[in-house]
Motif scaffolding. Structure first.
Motif, PDB file in Angstrom:
ATOM      1  N   ARG A  82      35.456  31.042  61.685  1.00 37.32           N
ATOM      2  CA  ARG A  82      34.120  31.404  61.238  1.00 37.32           C
ATOM      3  C   ARG A  82      33.308  32.050  62.358  1.00 37.32           C
ATOM      4  NH1 ARG A  82      35.823  27.059  58.541  1.00 37.32           N
ATOM      5  NH2 ARG A  82      35.283  26.883  56.327  1.00 37.32           N
ATOM      6  N   PRO A  83      32.515  33.069  62.038  1.00 34.99           N
ATOM      7  CA  PRO A  83      31.583  33.617  63.025  1.00 34.99           C
ATOM      8  C   PRO A  83      30.661  32.524  63.555  1.00 34.99           C
ATOM      9  CG  PRO A  83      31.721  35.054  61.109  1.00 34.99           C
ATOM     10  CD  PRO A  83      32.473  33.811  60.762  1.00 34.99           C
ATOM     11  N   GLN A  84      30.478  32.495  64.850  1.00 33.07           N
ATOM     12  CA  GLN A  84      29.661  31.463  65.492  1.00 33.07           C
ATOM     13  C   GLN A  84      28.300  31.985  65.949  1.00 33.07           C
ATOM     14  OE1 GLN A  84      30.556  28.100  65.666  1.00 33.07           O
ATOM     15  NE2 GLN A  84      32.099  28.890  64.246  1.00 33.07           N
ATOM     16  N   ASN A  85      27.947  33.190  65.523  1.00 30.48           N
ATOM     17  CA  ASN A  85      26.645  33.742  65.881  1.00 30.48           C
ATOM     18  C   ASN A  85      25.520  32.806  65.448  1.00 30.48           C
ATOM     19  OD1 ASN A  85      28.741  35.716  65.277  1.00 30.48           O
ATOM     20  ND2 ASN A  85      27.242  37.295  65.774  1.00 30.48           N
ATOM     21  N   GLU A  86      24.457  32.762  66.243  1.00 30.07           N
ATOM     22  CA  GLU A  86      23.345  31.884  65.907  1.00 30.07           C
ATOM     23  C   GLU A  86      22.564  32.372  64.695  1.00 30.07           C
ATOM     24  OE1 GLU A  86      19.384  30.183  68.108  1.00 30.07           O
ATOM     25  OE2 GLU A  86      21.254  30.078  69.244  1.00 30.07           O
TER      26      GLU A  86
ATOM     27  N   GLU B 258      37.654  39.061  60.369  1.00 29.50           N
ATOM     28  CA  GLU B 258      37.172  40.314  60.949  1.00 29.50           C
ATOM     29  C   GLU B 258      36.053  40.919  60.109  1.00 29.50           C
ATOM     30  OE1 GLU B 258      40.987  39.160  62.428  1.00 29.50           O
ATOM     31  OE2 GLU B 258      40.366  39.562  60.349  1.00 29.50           O
ATOM     32  N   PHE B 259      36.205  40.874  58.800  1.00 35.02           N
ATOM     33  CA  PHE B 259      35.197  41.379  57.868  1.00 35.02           C
ATOM     34  C   PHE B 259      33.868  40.658  58.083  1.00 35.02           C
ATOM     35  CE2 PHE B 259      32.974  41.512  53.826  1.00 35.02           C
ATOM     36  CZ  PHE B 259      33.282  42.750  53.267  1.00 35.02           C
ATOM     37  N   LEU B 260      33.922  39.329  58.106  1.00 36.21           N
ATOM     38  CA  LEU B 260      32.709  38.524  58.233  1.00 36.21           C
ATOM     39  C   LEU B 260      32.101  38.616  59.626  1.00 36.21           C
ATOM     40  CD1 LEU B 260      33.999  35.414  56.265  1.00 36.21           C
ATOM     41  CD2 LEU B 260      32.365  37.128  55.447  1.00 36.21           C
ATOM     42  N   GLN B 261      32.950  38.674  60.655  1.00 30.44           N
ATOM     43  CA  GLN B 261      32.424  38.773  62.017  1.00 30.44           C
ATOM     44  C   GLN B 261      31.678  40.081  62.223  1.00 30.44           C
ATOM     45  OE1 GLN B 261      32.714  36.241  64.632  1.00 30.44           O
ATOM     46  NE2 GLN B 261      30.985  37.566  65.151  1.00 30.44           N
TER      47      GLN B 261
ATOM     48  N   LEU C 225      23.500  38.223  52.218  1.00 31.96           N
ATOM     49  CA  LEU C 225      24.058  37.065  51.515  1.00 31.96           C
ATOM     50  C   LEU C 225      25.380  37.455  50.870  1.00 31.96           C
ATOM     51  CD1 LEU C 225      21.410  34.986  49.538  1.00 31.96           C
ATOM     52  CD2 LEU C 225      23.679  34.196  50.190  1.00 31.96           C
ATOM     53  N   VAL C 226      26.451  36.739  51.214  1.00 31.29           N
ATOM     54  CA  VAL C 226      27.778  37.015  50.648  1.00 31.29           C
ATOM     55  C   VAL C 226      28.475  35.695  50.366  1.00 31.29           C
ATOM     56  CG1 VAL C 226      30.059  37.985  51.110  1.00 31.29           C
ATOM     57  CG2 VAL C 226      28.024  39.240  51.827  1.00 31.29           C
ATOM     58  N   SER C 227      29.071  35.566  49.178  1.00 32.03           N
ATOM     59  CA  SER C 227      29.861  34.369  48.889  1.00 32.03           C
ATOM     60  C   SER C 227      31.290  34.580  49.387  1.00 32.03           C
ATOM     61  CB  SER C 227      29.861  34.067  47.388  1.00 32.03           C
ATOM     62  OG  SER C 227      30.347  35.157  46.627  1.00 32.03           O
ATOM     63  N   ASN C 228      31.863  33.523  49.950  1.00 28.66           N
ATOM     64  CA  ASN C 228      33.221  33.596  50.492  1.00 28.66           C
ATOM     65  C   ASN C 228      33.892  32.226  50.364  1.00 28.66           C
ATOM     66  OD1 ASN C 228      35.368  34.996  52.010  1.00 28.66           O
ATOM     67  ND2 ASN C 228      34.930  33.455  53.577  1.00 28.66           N
ATOM     68  N   PRO C 229      34.906  32.107  49.503  1.00 24.54           N
ATOM     69  CA  PRO C 229      35.467  33.094  48.588  1.00 24.54           C
ATOM     70  C   PRO C 229      34.414  33.617  47.609  1.00 24.54           C
ATOM     71  CG  PRO C 229      36.967  31.242  48.810  1.00 24.54           C
ATOM     72  CD  PRO C 229      35.675  30.842  49.468  1.00 24.54           C
ATOM     73  N   GLN C 230      34.696  34.816  47.133  1.00 21.07           N
ATOM     74  CA  GLN C 230      33.689  35.582  46.431  1.00 21.07           C
ATOM     75  C   GLN C 230      33.587  35.204  44.955  1.00 21.07           C
ATOM     76  OE1 GLN C 230      33.342  38.552  44.324  1.00 21.07           O
ATOM     77  NE2 GLN C 230      31.246  38.902  45.005  1.00 21.07           N
ATOM     78  N   ASN C 231      32.357  35.123  44.496  1.00 16.16           N
ATOM     79  CA  ASN C 231      32.061  34.831  43.096  1.00 16.16           C
ATOM     80  C   ASN C 231      31.419  36.068  42.473  1.00 16.16           C
ATOM     81  OD1 ASN C 231      31.250  33.757  40.658  1.00 16.16           O
ATOM     82  ND2 ASN C 231      29.692  32.409  41.516  1.00 16.16           N
TER      83      ASN C 231
END
Length: 329
Positions: free
Chosen positions: A173-177, A142-145, A127-133
């Motif tokens: 956005r990453p499109q992974n299922e 690239e980071f998220l993918q 679990l990661v907030s983006n933009p980050q809180n």
């Protein structure tokens, strides 16, 4: 006069009294929200160019976070530190193992260390907030993918909490299922009191997530108010411009003390400050009526976070910052 700028909400509401009255009178509170659900989901999907069959609603984004813990969190939850404190709270509600990857100096986050923690802990949810809180940083595609791919490799799910994304930059956005996006109308849209959260996913992930959702997760009035906001594109554009002007003014206010305290670059509706003198500035502003967010956690002991305020309040806010600066140089 006291201004609470510690909760990351809108300074005011986006619709007029007359608009709200008309919506109330037109709302069929004696019926279940079937048409209202379809109407809002269609409006939201069209606005963001999404498939309405891949979005679902709940009673705030917190409701989705809790549901994610129920459905996907049995193998443990991994996040970064600091991040939204409710991730841990919801994990603990269901006795889910919970791990955090500490930030680096200056509240930066190491991709390598997060990947290493994924491989070591084998969590079922990242679990990661983006933009980050609470820092305001927006992570790169690239980071998220990379994180999406690493979680897919261990058959885990990656939850990207986009509560503040409308203040940030558009990204691929990453499109992974295995990815779930969680959004809210509480921040830039100024509808925190309606408790309307959005989940975006696809395939088996979407089916599994929504399997435990209520048949009517949001009430008629909340849906009709939200739909009214999205129906009038011109008014909505004007409202978003106002919110972003509030953000820009907040950022500008702290430029005059960026040599005395650390001020993080932000893609949110708040500014995150830290350092030896940051708490002193926060206390000075609170004494004069501008109450920001401070923290008890050791990692955030020198941090102060300021939410946006109405444009009319900034001249006094900036004057006080200037006054504090003159006392500290």
């Amino acid at each position: 006069m006291t201004y609470l700028i510690n909760r990351n909400v809108s300074p005011k509401r986006p619709l007029t009294d007359q608009q709200l009255l008309e919506i109330i009178l037109q709302t069929d509170i004696h019926l279940y929200p079937e048409d209202e659900l379809t109407r809002f989901k269609t409006l939201y999907a069209n606005y963001y160019q999404l498939d309405p069959q891949q979005i679902e609603l709940a009673n705030g984004s917190d409701d989705w976070l809790q549901k994610i813990m129920i459905q996907f969190g049995a193998g443990g939850v991994l996040t970064i530190d600091p991040d939204f404190f409710m991730y841990q709270a919801y994990a603990e509600q269901f006795n889910r193992p919970f791990w955090q990857v500490p930030c680096e100096k200056d509240f930066e986050f190491s991709l390598e260390k997060i990947v290493a923690a994924i491989k070591e802990k084998q969590p079922s949810v990242l679990l990661v907030s983006n933009p980050q809180n609470p820092t305001g940083e927006q992570f790169t595609t690239e980071f998220l993918q990379t994180l999406a791919d690493e979680m897919a490799a261990i058959k885990g799910h990656f939850v990207i909490d986009e509560a503040y994304i409308e203040f940030g930059q558009e990204y691929v956005r990453p499109q992974n299922e295995n990815v779930i996006y969680v959004r809210t109308l509480s921040k830039i849209y100024g509808l925190a009191g309606l408790r309307l959260g959005i989940a975006i996913a696809k395939g088996k992930t979407f089916e599994r997530l929504t399997r435990i959702n209520h048949p009517y997760p949001v009430n008629n009035l909340a849906l009709n108010i939200a739909s009214a906001l999205f129906e009038n594109r011109d008014q909505l554009a004007e409202w978003l411009s106002y919110q972003k002007a509030c953000q820009a003014q907040l950022v500008e206010a702290f430029q005059q003390v960026s040599d005395l305290i650390q001020v993080k670059s932000t893609r949110t509706n708040f500014v995150f400050t830290y350092g030896e003198k940051a708490r002193d500035l926060g206390a000075f502003l609170a004494k004069h009526g501008f109450v920001a967010r401070t923290y008890e956690l050791p990692i955030l002991s020198e941090a102060v976070r300021y939410s946006i305020m109405d444009l009319a309040q900034y001249p006094e806010f900036e004057r006080l910052i200037k006054e504090w600066r003159e006392l500290n140089v």
